[in-house]
Motif scaffolding. Structure first.
Motif, PDB file in Angstrom:
ATOM      1  N   LEU A 177     -26.616 -12.285 -27.917  1.00  0.00           N
ATOM      2  CA  LEU A 177     -25.537 -12.838 -28.719  1.00  0.00           C
ATOM      3  C   LEU A 177     -24.938 -14.063 -28.046  1.00  0.00           C
ATOM      4  CD1 LEU A 177     -23.637 -12.684 -31.134  1.00  0.00           C
ATOM      5  CD2 LEU A 177     -22.218 -11.075 -29.846  1.00  0.00           C
ATOM      6  N   GLN A 178     -24.719 -13.966 -26.746  1.00  0.00           N
ATOM      7  CA  GLN A 178     -24.145 -15.099 -26.032  1.00  0.00           C
ATOM      8  C   GLN A 178     -25.083 -16.303 -26.053  1.00  0.00           C
ATOM      9  OE1 GLN A 178     -21.024 -15.417 -24.911  1.00  0.00           O
ATOM     10  NE2 GLN A 178     -20.698 -13.391 -25.824  1.00  0.00           N
ATOM     11  N   GLN A 179     -26.380 -16.043 -25.920  1.00  0.00           N
ATOM     12  CA  GLN A 179     -27.350 -17.137 -25.976  1.00  0.00           C
ATOM     13  C   GLN A 179     -27.371 -17.768 -27.363  1.00  0.00           C
ATOM     14  OE1 GLN A 179     -31.098 -15.514 -24.696  1.00  0.00           O
ATOM     15  NE2 GLN A 179     -30.435 -15.259 -22.563  1.00  0.00           N
ATOM     16  N   ALA A 180     -27.300 -16.925 -28.406  1.00  0.00           N
ATOM     17  CA  ALA A 180     -27.299 -17.448 -29.777  1.00  0.00           C
ATOM     18  C   ALA A 180     -26.044 -18.272 -30.039  1.00  0.00           C
ATOM     19  CB  ALA A 180     -27.409 -16.302 -30.777  1.00  0.00           C
ATOM     20  N   LEU A 181     -24.897 -17.779 -29.554  1.00  0.00           N
ATOM     21  CA  LEU A 181     -23.658 -18.545 -29.711  1.00  0.00           C
ATOM     22  C   LEU A 181     -23.741 -19.865 -28.959  1.00  0.00           C
ATOM     23  CD1 LEU A 181     -20.969 -15.729 -29.343  1.00  0.00           C
ATOM     24  CD2 LEU A 181     -21.387 -17.099 -31.379  1.00  0.00           C
ATOM     25  N   GLY A 182     -24.473 -19.861 -27.829  1.00  0.00           N
ATOM     26  CA  GLY A 182     -24.607 -21.071 -27.037  1.00  0.00           C
ATOM     27  C   GLY A 182     -25.401 -22.164 -27.721  1.00  0.00           C
TER      28      GLY A 182
END
Length: 284
Positions: A222-227
């Motif tokens: 999720l954090q990578q996708a938000l990034g």
């Protein structure tokens, strides 16, 4: 464009009644005024005229949105989606056809609300065809009581809506299903609950490792996708989907970024798709 018309903002559940009071206080238009404003918008691109057409019909959206209160979605979001449908109706309205804007706009308002409900109500994944969507939005009114449908009743509804009786039963189950308590009620020592029939496999080492791996994948993914998102898109996604106190409404974000609610929705849809694309390799 009509999308740039500034609508009254619904700032939260507590202010929904004040919003309704405001839109109900807006004056209705006569047929002659409606024709004049529509012509000014169509021929002169007069956005003030378009705004008056929209504002005078916001009460129509509220009335229609109230009919969809049983789908578990925020009334404010239903109204805002209906407002987008209203703006689309004003954009396409042709006064020369002799139809009042009210009658013309009902279709666009309902269509926008229907699409929003189908996108967001997780239980309705079988409503993929036109006939199934018609069943979804008409089953409540077709039922004559709270009791489960009989075979004969289901066949009548299926015939009226152009679906199979089995689809009627399945949709009824999805729409009326209730949660069952996993644990027995306090003081009911002699009763049995579903938990008594289940094996406790959660603490098995393999299951714990799988769960930890999945949780890590979800968090990191999720954090990578938000990034992958730009700051504005990330702010919109976090406000709409990751907030601790419920989602922020489209109009709240529209006011924050000084754009239309429709533009916020477009950015949100594009950002969600981008995140989905980013997550797919990790979930494969």
């Amino acid at each position: 464009m009509v999308d740039s018309v500034a609508l009254p903002v619904i700032t939260g559940g507590d202010s929904i009644e004040s919003y309704i009071q405001r839109v109900n206080a807006m004056p209705m238009l006569t047929h002659e005024q409606e024709i004049d404003l529509a012509n000014r918008y169509r021929h002169d691109n007069d956005l003030e005229a378009a705004g008056q057409l929209v504002m005078s019909h916001l009460r129509v959206v509220v009335s229609i949105a109230r009919g969809y209160a049983g789908y578990g979605l925020q009334q404010a979001d239903l109204i805002q989606e209906g407002n987008i449908g209203l703006m689309k109706a004003v954009k396409r309205f042709e006064p020369t056809r002799g139809v009042r804007l009210f009658s013309f706009a009902v279709h666009w308002i309902k269509a926008e609300i229907h699409e929003y409900i189908l996108r967001n109500w997780r239980l309705v994944r079988i409503a993929t065809t036109k006939a199934q969507r018609k069943l979804f939005f008409n089953l409540r009114s077709k039922k004559t009581g709270f009791a489960a449908l009989t075979r004969a009743q289901a066949e009548v509804i299926a015939h009226d809506l152009g679906v199979k009786p089995e689809e009627v039963f399945e949709m009824e189950t999805r729409m009326t299903g209730q949660d069952i308590a996993l644990m027995a009620e306090d003081g009911d020592d002699d009763g049995y609950a579903p938990i008594d029939w289940l094996a406790d496999s959660d603490n098995e080492p393999v299951r714990q490792m799988e769960r930890q791996s999945y949780d890590r994948l979800q968090s990191e993914g999720l954090q990578q996708a938000l990034g992958t998102l730009d700051p504005r898109s990330r702010r919109i996604i976090e406000a709409r989907w990751l907030g601790d106190e419920g989602s922020t409404t489209l109009h709240e974000l529209a006011a924050e970024f000084s754009v239309s609610a429709e533009r916020i929705r477009q950015i949100e849809a594009k950002a969600l798709q981008k995140m989905k694309d980013a997550l797919e390799p990790a979930m494969a």
